[in-house]
Write an enzyme that holds these catalytic residues in place. Structure first.
Site, PDB file in Angstrom:
ATOM      1  CG  HIS A 116       7.761   7.572 -51.270  1.00 35.80           C
ATOM      2  ND1 HIS A 116       8.326   7.558 -52.521  1.00 35.80           N
ATOM      3  CD2 HIS A 116       7.923   8.840 -50.795  1.00 35.80           C
ATOM      4  CE1 HIS A 116       8.792   8.780 -52.794  1.00 35.80           C
ATOM      5  NE2 HIS A 116       8.565   9.567 -51.768  1.00 35.80           N
ATOM      6  CD  GLU A 127       8.928  12.896 -52.693  1.00 31.79           C
ATOM      7  OE1 GLU A 127       9.235  12.452 -51.567  1.00 31.79           O
ATOM      8  OE2 GLU A 127       9.335  12.393 -53.757  1.00 31.79           O
TER       9      GLU A 127
HETATM   10  O1  CDP Z   1      10.490   3.856 -54.012  1.00 34.08           O
HETATM   11  P1  CDP Z   1      11.861   3.921 -54.673  1.00 34.08           P
HETATM   12  O2  CDP Z   1      12.436   5.320 -54.709  1.00 34.08           O
HETATM   13  O3  CDP Z   1      12.803   2.919 -54.069  1.00 34.08           O
HETATM   14  O4  CDP Z   1      11.668   3.413 -56.180  1.00 34.08           O
HETATM   15  P2  CDP Z   1      11.333   4.209 -57.532  1.00 34.08           P
HETATM   16  O5  CDP Z   1      12.220   3.673 -58.590  1.00 34.08           O
HETATM   17  O6  CDP Z   1      11.314   5.691 -57.308  1.00 34.08           O
HETATM   18  O7  CDP Z   1       9.856   3.712 -57.870  1.00 34.08           O
HETATM   19  C1  CDP Z   1       8.754   4.230 -57.162  1.00 34.08           C
HETATM   20  C2  CDP Z   1       7.838   3.072 -56.798  1.00 34.08           C
HETATM   21  O8  CDP Z   1       7.295   2.530 -57.993  1.00 34.08           O
HETATM   22  C3  CDP Z   1       8.494   1.879 -56.116  1.00 34.08           C
HETATM   23  O9  CDP Z   1       8.662   2.081 -54.729  1.00 34.08           O
HETATM   24  C4  CDP Z   1       7.517   0.769 -56.420  1.00 34.08           C
HETATM   25  O10 CDP Z   1       6.405   0.780 -55.534  1.00 34.08           O
HETATM   26  C5  CDP Z   1       7.024   1.154 -57.813  1.00 34.08           C
HETATM   27  N1  CDP Z   1       7.689   0.410 -58.909  1.00 34.08           N
HETATM   28  C6  CDP Z   1       6.938  -0.511 -59.627  1.00 34.08           C
HETATM   29  O11 CDP Z   1       5.756  -0.707 -59.373  1.00 34.08           O
HETATM   30  N2  CDP Z   1       7.544  -1.213 -60.661  1.00 34.08           N
HETATM   31  C7  CDP Z   1       8.825  -1.000 -60.975  1.00 34.08           C
HETATM   32  N3  CDP Z   1       9.380  -1.687 -61.985  1.00 34.08           N
HETATM   33  C8  CDP Z   1       9.580  -0.074 -60.251  1.00 34.08           C
HETATM   34  C9  CDP Z   1       8.995   0.624 -59.205  1.00 34.08           C
HETATM   35 MG    MG Z   2      11.767   6.967 -55.797  1.00 38.78          MG
END
Ligand code: CDP
Ligand code: MG
Length: 135
Positions: A116, A127
């Site tokens: 993350h 955060e």
């Molecule tokens: O981590 P990032 O900012 O790239 O993605 P986010 O859209 O903020 O989503 C947070 C986290 O949720 C992701 O890193 C994934 O681990 C999880 N996620 C998920 O389990 N299923 C999804 N459809 C989208 C995100």
């Molecule tokens: Mg995110």
């Protein structure tokens, strides 16, 4: 502009023995570790960290994943660190992330995607104070 960003090396990375491999990419890039802690979190902390996502249909399994084992939380510092770390991580879905990125090289999942990183100065401030209140 020097920035700080909050990074999590998520439970999948810890379970797979990839903490060193992930950290070495950040260090090799020239980012400085200013705080780091290996810890397990509960559902309340997961909800606080992922506050913007708790209403998503995919949030319950994400929360289960976040509390499934220990993770490593850290704060990285460097020039344009927020954007630089997001670029090193790659896009969210490990199946689509570009080769050369952490997710692109090491993850085959949209959920268990190893890392993350804060996505803006506002989220970095929120955060960082959530994970490292003393910083
Ligand atoms: O981590 P990032 O900012 O790239 O993605 P986010 O859209 O903020 O989503 C947070 C986290 O949720 C992701 O890193 C994934 O681990 C999880 N996620 C998920 O389990 N299923 C999804 N459809 C989208 C995100
Ligand atoms: Mg995110």
């Amino acid at each position: 502009m020097t920035q700080r960003t909050l990074v999590l090396i998520k439970p999948d990375a810890v379970a797979r023995g990839l903490v060193g491999a992930v950290l070495s990419r950040y260090e090799a890039k020239g980012l400085r570790i200013v705080a780091m802690e290996h810890r397990a979190i509960d559902a309340e902390m997961a909800d606080a960290h992922y506050a913007e996502h708790t209403e998503q249909p995919w949030y319950p399994p994400l929360r289960d994943f976040a509390v499934s084992g220990p993770l490593v939380a850290l704060v990285l510092e460097g020039d344009e660190a927020i954007e630089v770390v997001r670029a090193l991580n790659g896009v969210t879905d490990g199946r689509k992330a570009a080769p050369g990125t952490i997710r692109g090289d090491l993850s085959l999942s949209n959920r268990e995607n190893l890392v993350h990183a804060s996505d803006s100065e506002e989220s970095a401030a929120r955060e960082t104070s959530l994970w490292f209140p003393g910083l």
